[in-house]
Design an enzyme around this catalytic site. Structure first.
Site, mmCIF file in Angstrom:
data_model
loop_
_atom_site.group_PDB
_atom_site.id
_atom_site.type_symbol
_atom_site.label_atom_id
_atom_site.label_comp_id
_atom_site.label_asym_id
_atom_site.label_seq_id
_atom_site.Cartn_x
_atom_site.Cartn_y
_atom_site.Cartn_z
ATOM 1 N N LYS A 78 0.844 -1.199 0.000
ATOM 2 C CA LYS A 78 0.000 0.000 0.000
ATOM 3 C C LYS A 78 0.878 1.247 0.000
ATOM 4 O O LYS A 78 1.517 1.570 1.003
ATOM 5 C CB LYS A 78 -0.930 0.053 1.209
ATOM 6 C CG LYS A 78 -1.990 1.162 1.085
ATOM 7 C CD LYS A 78 -2.643 1.519 2.403
ATOM 8 C CE LYS A 78 -1.875 2.591 3.136
ATOM 9 N NZ LYS A 78 -1.856 3.910 2.426
ATOM 10 N N GLU A 89 -1.629 7.329 -0.100
ATOM 11 C CA GLU A 89 -2.706 7.795 -0.975
ATOM 12 C C GLU A 89 -2.363 9.110 -1.670
ATOM 13 O O GLU A 89 -2.955 9.458 -2.691
ATOM 14 C CB GLU A 89 -4.010 7.945 -0.185
ATOM 15 C CG GLU A 89 -4.036 9.073 0.839
ATOM 16 C CD GLU A 89 -3.461 8.672 2.182
ATOM 17 O OE1 GLU A 89 -3.689 9.411 3.157
ATOM 18 O OE2 GLU A 89 -2.775 7.618 2.261
ATOM 19 N N GLY A 131 6.239 5.533 8.894
ATOM 20 C CA GLY A 131 5.338 6.677 9.028
ATOM 21 C C GLY A 131 5.417 7.279 10.418
ATOM 22 O O GLY A 131 6.446 7.194 11.101
ATOM 23 N N GLY A 132 4.330 7.886 10.851
ATOM 24 C CA GLY A 132 4.296 8.600 12.116
ATOM 25 C C GLY A 132 4.304 7.687 13.328
ATOM 26 O O GLY A 132 3.801 6.555 13.293
ATOM 27 N N GLU A 147 2.686 7.894 16.255
ATOM 28 C CA GLU A 147 1.392 7.555 16.856
ATOM 29 C C GLU A 147 0.693 6.449 16.072
ATOM 30 O O GLU A 147 0.109 5.537 16.669
ATOM 31 C CB GLU A 147 0.509 8.806 16.941
ATOM 32 C CG GLU A 147 1.031 9.857 17.896
ATOM 33 C CD GLU A 147 1.328 9.301 19.289
ATOM 34 O OE1 GLU A 147 0.438 8.598 19.845
ATOM 35 O OE2 GLU A 147 2.427 9.540 19.809
ATOM 36 N N THR A 148 0.763 6.510 14.745
ATOM 37 C CA THR A 148 0.193 5.428 13.946
ATOM 38 C C THR A 148 0.950 4.138 14.187
ATOM 39 O O THR A 148 0.351 3.057 14.295
ATOM 40 C CB THR A 148 0.236 5.786 12.446
ATOM 41 O OG1 THR A 148 -0.472 7.010 12.232
ATOM 42 C CG2 THR A 148 -0.395 4.693 11.604
ATOM 43 N N GLY A 149 2.272 4.244 14.307
ATOM 44 C CA GLY A 149 3.084 3.065 14.586
ATOM 45 C C GLY A 149 2.723 2.407 15.899
ATOM 46 O O GLY A 149 2.689 1.172 16.006
ATOM 47 N N GLU A 168 9.367 1.793 11.150
ATOM 48 C CA GLU A 168 10.343 2.885 11.009
ATOM 49 C C GLU A 168 9.558 4.171 11.146
ATOM 50 O O GLU A 168 8.778 4.543 10.275
ATOM 51 C CB GLU A 168 11.052 2.794 9.652
ATOM 52 C CG GLU A 168 12.382 3.521 9.611
ATOM 53 C CD GLU A 168 12.280 4.919 9.050
ATOM 54 O OE1 GLU A 168 12.013 5.851 9.849
ATOM 55 O OE2 GLU A 168 12.467 5.093 7.843
ATOM 56 N N CYS A 180 12.505 11.667 7.403
ATOM 57 C CA CYS A 180 12.411 11.205 8.792
ATOM 58 C C CYS A 180 13.684 11.476 9.575
ATOM 59 O O CYS A 180 13.637 11.664 10.794
ATOM 60 C CB CYS A 180 12.061 9.723 8.839
ATOM 61 S SG CYS A 180 13.188 8.673 7.899
ATOM 62 N N GLU A 236 8.108 16.272 15.804
ATOM 63 C CA GLU A 236 8.566 16.214 14.419
ATOM 64 C C GLU A 236 7.684 17.108 13.547
ATOM 65 O O GLU A 236 6.482 16.894 13.424
ATOM 66 C CB GLU A 236 8.518 14.776 13.906
ATOM 67 C CG GLU A 236 9.066 14.609 12.512
ATOM 68 C CD GLU A 236 9.080 13.162 12.059
ATOM 69 O OE1 GLU A 236 10.058 12.751 11.417
ATOM 70 O OE2 GLU A 236 8.101 12.442 12.358
#
Length: 483
Positions: free
Chosen positions: A171, A174, A224-225, A227-229, A246, A280, A377
């Site tokens: 994926k 988007e 990615g971020g 919080e999502t991680g 990461e 990053c 960040e």
């Protein structure tokens, strides 16, 4: 073209959200994409599972090596076309995009060669049996990447995952899916068995979350971020699904007073503002020894103001637009946050064109470690400057955030630089340079910058499970029981 999702060797029209992909330099529509539905997510995972169970791909390392090499060769012949796609979709300068494509080719070739070096380990045990230790593929891997390096970061996951013998559901972001759609055309032409590689377009809510919870996905690899991680890691922990993360960074660049001033300034700007600071590992915290602070700041501001900001397709452009209007507003909000916290905006933060998401690069001073702009960040052309008096203070400041992705040290005294680097909590530390990833060395973070490593042999190992098979040549009498 509506057929932009690739499932089980076939191009399909997405049944989910219809999204316009915007050129951040002109604000024009580059393409309209049709994203995947929940049903198509299931179809892609089912196809990947069936391909894994079939065993053609995971049982034939020579096929894997040959196929990755073929993909690399084809990509190299189309490198300029891919660079233009990447520039138009992300806003990064064309000269940076060309480097991304070159590094992507290198990543494919590295893992194609590494496949050939993999051998089972044999251990002769005390009882005469032989223990075989093999690295075997995990299964279906869902790979999720961000928008800043769509093709390169994608290949950091795709190449080792395929090399290890896994099957993939990929994926892209988007916001920047175009280069991976084009890349999938090359994969489609490579002779890879159907179902080994599948491409799904969509956002985290519609597609990403469904991949994370799918019972037949054996591993998630996410960049990615933070919080999502965290949310992904929590979800995967419920079923012990393998996971690599990461995540974010707030990386420091330490400049000691023996560093050559002009070179230090050049590296500081490159570290902070390369790819519009949408990196990053961007050196968004510049830590300067107090003795040279006034002189360095003066030169830093002067050189920053002279950065060539404009059309990213021009060869002499040094900085392009940010990726989107929403992201530009986010970076602008951090300027206001910093001012409210008492920091000083020295330069930058201005929009320069009526069209396009352009912002002049930002330098902020008079900051303290407690400020949000020092701890969080920003992910844009935004850096803060802090000073230190001693080596110990420099190390304390460097380690003073929840992140630990990368760092840099500039000093003429390499012995000192190595001593400092040894005490900095970060996964990658450059001494007297910055930013360059090396495909044969690990990449990843300490603390809340993630779990696991990409690139190098460690990257391949992260897509494998060690399996121990103990072989005794014949069944012998045990003699354990009395009867």
């Amino acid at each position: 073209m509506k057929q932009q999702n690739f499932i089980n060797g076939k191009w399909l029209t997405g049944e989910g959200y219809k999204r316009d992909i915007i050129n951040p330099s002109t604000e024009e529509i580059l393409e309209t994409v049709y994203e995947a539905s929940s049903k198509q997510v299931n179809q892609a995972v089912d196809a990947a599972q069936a391909a894994f169970d079939q065993g053609i791909w995971n049982s034939d390392p020579l096929l894997r090596a040959k196929t990755l090499q073929k993909i690399a060769d084809k990509l190299e012949t189309q490198s300029e076309e891919f660079a233009v796609i990447e520039t138009e979709n992300t806003g990064k300068p064309i000269r940076e995009a060309r480097l991304d494509i070159e590094d992507t080719v290198g990543c494919l070739r590295y893992y194609a060669q590494l496949i050939k070096q993999q051998k089972a380990e044999e251990i002769t045990q005390w009882d005469g049996s032989i223990s075989q230790v093999r690295n075997v593929p995990i299964g279906v891997c869902a790979l999720i990447v961000p928008w800043n390096f769509p093709l390169l970061l994608g290949m950091w996951k795709i190449a080792p995952a395929l090399a290890a013998g896994n099957t993939i559901v990929f994926k892209p972001s988007e916001v920047t899916p175009l280069s991976m759609i084009k890349m999938t055309e090359i994969i489609d032409e490579s002779g890879m068995p159907e179902g080994v590689f599948n491409l799904l377009l969509g956002d985290g809510k519609a597609v990403g979350e469904k991949l994370v919870i799918h019972q037949n996905v054996s591993k998630i690899s996410f960049t990615g971020g933070t919080e999502t991680g965290k949310a992904i890691n929590e979800q995967c922990s419920r079923t012990f699904k393998r996971v690599s993360l990461e995540l974010g960074g707030k990386s420091p660049l330490l400049i000691f007073d023996d560093a050559e001033l002009n070179l230090a300034v050049e590296w500081a700007i490159f570290g902070a503002f390369f790819n519009q600071g949408e990196v990053c590992v961007a050196s968004s915290r510049i830590l300067v020894e107090e003795k040279i602070y006034p002189a360095l700041l003066e030169k830093l501001v002067e050189m920053t103001k002279n950065i060539s900001l404009g059309d990213p397709l021009l060869d002499d452009t040094e900085m392009g637009p940010l990726v989107s209007e929403n992201h530009l507003k986010k970076v602008e909000s951090y300027i206001q946050t910093g001012l409210k916290e008492g920091a000083t905006l020295v330069t930058g933060g201005k929009r320069i064109k009526e069209k396009g998401y352009y912002m002049t690069p930002v330098i902020v001073t008079d900051v303290t470690s407690e400020m949000d702009i020092v701890q969080e960040e920003v992910f844009g052309p935004f850096c803060v400057i802090q000073t230190f008096k001693t080596e110990a203070e420099a190390i304390s400041l460097a380690n003073g955030t929840k992140f630990g992705l990368a760092a840099g040290v500039l000093s003429a005294d390499v012995v000192r630089a190595e001593r400092v680097a040894a005490r900095i909590q970060a996964g990658t530390i450059w001494i007297n340079s910055y930013h360059t990833p090396f495909v044969n060395a690990p990449w990843g973070g300490f603390k809340q910058s993630g779990l696991g490593r990409e690139l190098g042999p460690q990257g391949l190992a992260s897509y494998s499970e060690p399996k121990h098979i103990n072989v005794t040549q014949q069944v012998n009498k045990l003699g354990w029981y009395s009867s």
